[in-house]
Design an enzyme around this catalytic site. Structure first.
Site, PDB file in Angstrom:
ATOM      1  N   ASN A 147      38.334  36.195  42.906  1.00 23.60           N
ATOM      2  CA  ASN A 147      38.224  34.868  42.276  1.00 23.60           C
ATOM      3  C   ASN A 147      36.817  34.278  42.348  1.00 23.60           C
ATOM      4  OD1 ASN A 147      38.706  34.498  45.083  1.00 23.60           O
ATOM      5  ND2 ASN A 147      39.223  32.374  44.699  1.00 23.60           N
ATOM      6  N   GLU A 182      41.490  35.421  55.808  1.00 25.95           N
ATOM      7  CA  GLU A 182      41.505  34.203  54.983  1.00 25.95           C
ATOM      8  C   GLU A 182      42.443  34.484  53.826  1.00 25.95           C
ATOM      9  OE1 GLU A 182      40.051  31.488  55.749  1.00 25.95           O
ATOM     10  OE2 GLU A 182      38.759  32.209  57.349  1.00 25.95           O
ATOM     11  N   CYS A 229      41.193  29.351  45.988  1.00 26.35           N
ATOM     12  CA  CYS A 229      42.197  29.210  47.040  1.00 26.35           C
ATOM     13  C   CYS A 229      42.331  27.764  47.490  1.00 26.35           C
ATOM     14  CB  CYS A 229      41.832  30.104  48.217  1.00 26.35           C
ATOM     15  SG  CYS A 229      40.165  29.791  48.805  1.00 26.35           S
ATOM     16  N   GLU A 280      35.837  31.090  59.371  1.00 33.35           N
ATOM     17  CA  GLU A 280      34.514  31.515  58.914  1.00 33.35           C
ATOM     18  C   GLU A 280      33.586  30.303  58.964  1.00 33.35           C
ATOM     19  OE1 GLU A 280      35.695  33.258  55.030  1.00 33.35           O
ATOM     20  OE2 GLU A 280      35.134  35.155  55.968  1.00 33.35           O
TER      21      GLU A 280
HETATM   22  P1  NAD Z   1      44.425  40.758  47.135  1.00 30.30           P
HETATM   23  O1  NAD Z   1      44.994  40.502  48.466  1.00 30.30           O
HETATM   24  O2  NAD Z   1      45.255  41.431  46.121  1.00 30.30           O
HETATM   25  O3  NAD Z   1      43.093  41.635  47.254  1.00 30.30           O
HETATM   26  C1  NAD Z   1      42.023  41.258  48.085  1.00 30.30           C
HETATM   27  C2  NAD Z   1      41.233  42.495  48.485  1.00 30.30           C
HETATM   28  O4  NAD Z   1      42.068  43.322  49.313  1.00 30.30           O
HETATM   29  C3  NAD Z   1      40.796  43.352  47.312  1.00 30.30           C
HETATM   30  O5  NAD Z   1      39.493  43.838  47.560  1.00 30.30           O
HETATM   31  C4  NAD Z   1      41.818  44.481  47.336  1.00 30.30           C
HETATM   32  O6  NAD Z   1      41.365  45.689  46.766  1.00 30.30           O
HETATM   33  C5  NAD Z   1      42.047  44.653  48.824  1.00 30.30           C
HETATM   34  N1  NAD Z   1      43.318  45.318  49.179  1.00 30.30           N
HETATM   35  C6  NAD Z   1      44.452  45.409  48.432  1.00 30.30           C
HETATM   36  N2  NAD Z   1      45.400  46.087  49.122  1.00 30.30           N
HETATM   37  C7  NAD Z   1      44.860  46.422  50.320  1.00 30.30           C
HETATM   38  C8  NAD Z   1      45.351  47.108  51.474  1.00 30.30           C
HETATM   39  N3  NAD Z   1      46.585  47.591  51.534  1.00 30.30           N
HETATM   40  N4  NAD Z   1      44.523  47.238  52.538  1.00 30.30           N
HETATM   41  C9  NAD Z   1      43.273  46.731  52.517  1.00 30.30           C
HETATM   42  N5  NAD Z   1      42.747  46.093  51.444  1.00 30.30           N
HETATM   43  C10 NAD Z   1      43.527  45.926  50.360  1.00 30.30           C
HETATM   44  O7  NAD Z   1      43.897  39.347  46.607  1.00 30.30           O
HETATM   45  P2  NAD Z   1      43.276  39.016  45.201  1.00 30.30           P
HETATM   46  O8  NAD Z   1      44.374  39.054  44.195  1.00 30.30           O
HETATM   47  O9  NAD Z   1      42.046  39.822  45.004  1.00 30.30           O
HETATM   48  O10 NAD Z   1      42.798  37.496  45.426  1.00 30.30           O
HETATM   49  C11 NAD Z   1      43.635  36.387  45.290  1.00 30.30           C
HETATM   50  C12 NAD Z   1      44.149  35.924  46.640  1.00 30.30           C
HETATM   51  O11 NAD Z   1      43.064  35.639  47.510  1.00 30.30           O
HETATM   52  C13 NAD Z   1      44.939  34.629  46.558  1.00 30.30           C
HETATM   53  O12 NAD Z   1      46.075  34.747  47.374  1.00 30.30           O
HETATM   54  C14 NAD Z   1      43.985  33.592  47.124  1.00 30.30           C
HETATM   55  O13 NAD Z   1      44.587  32.458  47.691  1.00 30.30           O
HETATM   56  C15 NAD Z   1      43.269  34.384  48.150  1.00 30.30           C
HETATM   57  N6  NAD Z   1      41.991  33.775  48.507  1.00 30.30           N
HETATM   58  C16 NAD Z   1      41.893  33.168  49.729  1.00 30.30           C
HETATM   59  C17 NAD Z   1      40.704  32.554  50.092  1.00 30.30           C
HETATM   60  C18 NAD Z   1      40.539  31.886  51.432  1.00 30.30           C
HETATM   61  O14 NAD Z   1      39.421  31.552  51.794  1.00 30.30           O
HETATM   62  N7  NAD Z   1      41.603  31.660  52.186  1.00 30.30           N
HETATM   63  C19 NAD Z   1      39.612  32.592  49.211  1.00 30.30           C
HETATM   64  C20 NAD Z   1      39.768  33.214  47.986  1.00 30.30           C
HETATM   65  C21 NAD Z   1      40.963  33.820  47.642  1.00 30.30           C
END
Ligand code: NAD
Length: 478
Positions: free
Chosen positions: A149, A247, A281, A459
């Site tokens: 995002n 996060e 997020c 963080e």
């Molecule tokens: P996601 O969890 O699908 O993917 C995040 C990352 O994890 C990607 O690089 C992905 O390739 C990797 N990944 C996927 N499966 C994995 C596994 N089994 N083991 C290790 N890594 C793996 O999230 P997304 O769809 O890319 O992003 C959206 C989500 O991120 C939303 O839930 C949003 O709320 C969250 N988000 C949180 C924050 C925060 O600061 N809390 C900030 C931005 C986004």
């Protein structure tokens, strides 16, 4: 078609797996490049490079480390236009947003931690006949995994403190939006970052992310993404006692009292609902409005939202660009259908949009829904798109029950001119971040993160430098 490379041991290299994933331009819904889908072998090669580079980097003076990080920040800003356009093409966000927020913040991340490391200190504890001092040493090779995002913004938010603290890094950007991470590898080469200090391994979650989580030699994982994937990582990494910073998702409340500064609240609520297509997020997706102003708010909010222009991200007039990917676009639309089934009334939006010349892109009109119960699925599950619900409330106690009802606890926003009430609410609300009369105002020194299913660890500022170092107590008797 452009094929991106991994950045390992200071060089741009093809993945050993020889496999690639198609990269889509969300504005058009078409493939425009390919990114490596690396494998365990590539992670292993990166690990060897990072392990080899570690002793020298850990012993490099903090001034020298800071100088290189500042140079990277300079080069990011020198490439502002190019990076902003690349981010927009990869992610679907308006170029104007990438140029004003994503890319400057990525440079600021490097600059902030370049300075922070020169101010970082550790404790000492004196006894009558001895003194203890705490050594804070880098951990070794650490892993970072980030989402789509805010691609470069969140990627660098992890890398910068890890490098500043003297670790070497294996970093995996999201396979959905890897372009600016790739461009960053070129910048790191130009900035003279020693080889092996940062290694960027592209690929999907299963082939790269999961391999990093289970690799015994990667000593810490800093992850930002969904709660589901955070749980997967914790399951694999926790039994190995890796340091973990997670996060994760959010379902943030935006609480509006009748005594707020109405115009400021309204303008900010437009942003906190729909900035970046609602894919932040921290966006406030559940809007609770005090009953006495509910009808006025509804009318004004809908009127303002109706003026937002949804369109191609490279057009200057666009306020809301494209949704990042087809699966995510379909997910958001499916939640709008769910909201209708649950009895929600769509006040505006609620449908996809097909701008002229971009008919196959993934656009969704900003959507406002009313009439839903606070504990229905639409109000409990993270949608992560341009969709908000509005609900009336009468008392502080009632709105606290609504606000605290989800499994998430990342951020919250409270609008009131009554400072006592603001403080009372801030104490009782379950979230790691509380904004009062503002939204997304960030001071990089503050702790950033969530409670409940939104996060573990913090963080930002010295919290990040503490995460990326291991404290060791040294006790000397006089
Ligand atoms: P996601 O969890 O699908 O993917 C995040 C990352 O994890 C990607 O690089 C992905 O390739 C990797 N990944 C996927 N499966 C994995 C596994 N089994 N083991 C290790 N890594 C793996 O999230 P997304 O769809 O890319 O992003 C959206 C989500 O991120 C939303 O839930 C949003 O709320 C969250 N988000 C949180 C924050 C925060 O600061 N809390 C900030 C931005 C986004």
């Amino acid at each position: 078609m452009q094929k991106l490379s991994n950045y390992i041991d200071g060089k741009l290299v093809a993945p050993k797996s020889k496999k690639y994933i198609d990269l889509f331009n969300p504005a058009k819904g078409s493939v425009y490049a390919q990114v490596p889908n690396s494998s365990m072998k590539d992670v292993d090669i990166a690990l060897k490079a990072a392990s080899k580079a570690f002793p020298n980097w850990a012993n490099t003076s903090i001034n020298r480390r800071a100088k290189i990080l500042n140079k990277i920040a300079d080069l990011i800003m020198a490439n502002l236009d190019r990076l902003a356009k690349a981010e927009s093409k990869d992610n679907g966000k308006p170029v104007s947003l990438a140029k004003a927020v994503d890319i400057p913040r990525s440079a600021a991340n490097f600059r902030f931690f370049a300075h922070a490391i020169t101010q970082f200190s550790s404790e000492s504890h004196e006894m009558t006949d001895a003194i203890n001092y705490t050594l804070r040493q880098p951990i070794g090779v650490v892993g970072t995994i980030s989402p789509w995002n805010l691609p470069l913004y969140l990627f660098t938010w992890k890398i910068a403190p890890a490098l500043a603290a003297g670790n070497t890094v294996i970093a995996k950007p999201s396979e959905v939006t890897p372009m600016t991470a790739f461009l960053l590898s070129e910048i790191c080469i130009e900035a003279g970052l020693p080889k092996g200090v940062l290694n960027i391994v592209h690929g999907d979650g299963i082939n790269v992310g999961a391999e990093m989580s289970k690799h015994p030699k990667i000593k810490a994982i800093s992850f930002t993404g969904s709660t589901r994937v955070g749980q997967e990582i914790a399951k694999v990494a926790a039994p190995m006692f890796k340091k973990l910073s997670l996060e994760m998702g959010g379902k943030n409340p935006n609480i509006i009292f009748a005594d707020c500064n109405y115009e400021k609240m309204l303008d900010t609520t437009i942003r906190s609902s729909f900035a970046n297509q609602g894919q932040i997020c921290l966006c406030g997706s559940r809007i609770f409005v005090e009953k006495s102003i509910f009808n006025k708010f509804k009318k004004d909010f809908v009127a303002k939202v109706n003026k937002l222009i949804v369109g191609p991200p490279n057009k200057k007039t666009t306020n809301i660009g494209a949704i990042v990917s087809k699966p995510h676009y379909e997910k958001v639309l499916s939640y709008i259908e769910l909201a209708k089934k649950e009895g929600g009334k769509i006040l505006t939006g609620g449908k996809s949009i097909h701008p002229k010349g971009h008919e196959n892109g993934w656009y969704i009109a900003p959507t406002i829904i009313e009439g839903l119960d606070y504990n229905c699925r639409t109000n409990q599950e993270e949608i992560f798109g341009p969709v908000v619900t509005i609900m009336p409330f009468t008392t502080e106690e009632e709105v606290l029950t609504f606000a605290n009802s989800t499994e998430y606890g990342l951020a919250s926003t409270i609008w009131t001119e009554n400072i006592s009430r603001a403080n009372r609410m801030a104490k009782q609300i379950h979230s790691g971040i509380v904004w009062i009369n503002t939204w997304m105002m960030r001071d990089l020194r503050t702790p950033f993160g969530g409670v409940k299913n939104s996060g573990v660890g913090r963080e930002g500022g010295f919290e990040a430098l503490r995460f990326f170092t291991e404290p060791k107590n040294v006790c000397i008797q006089f």
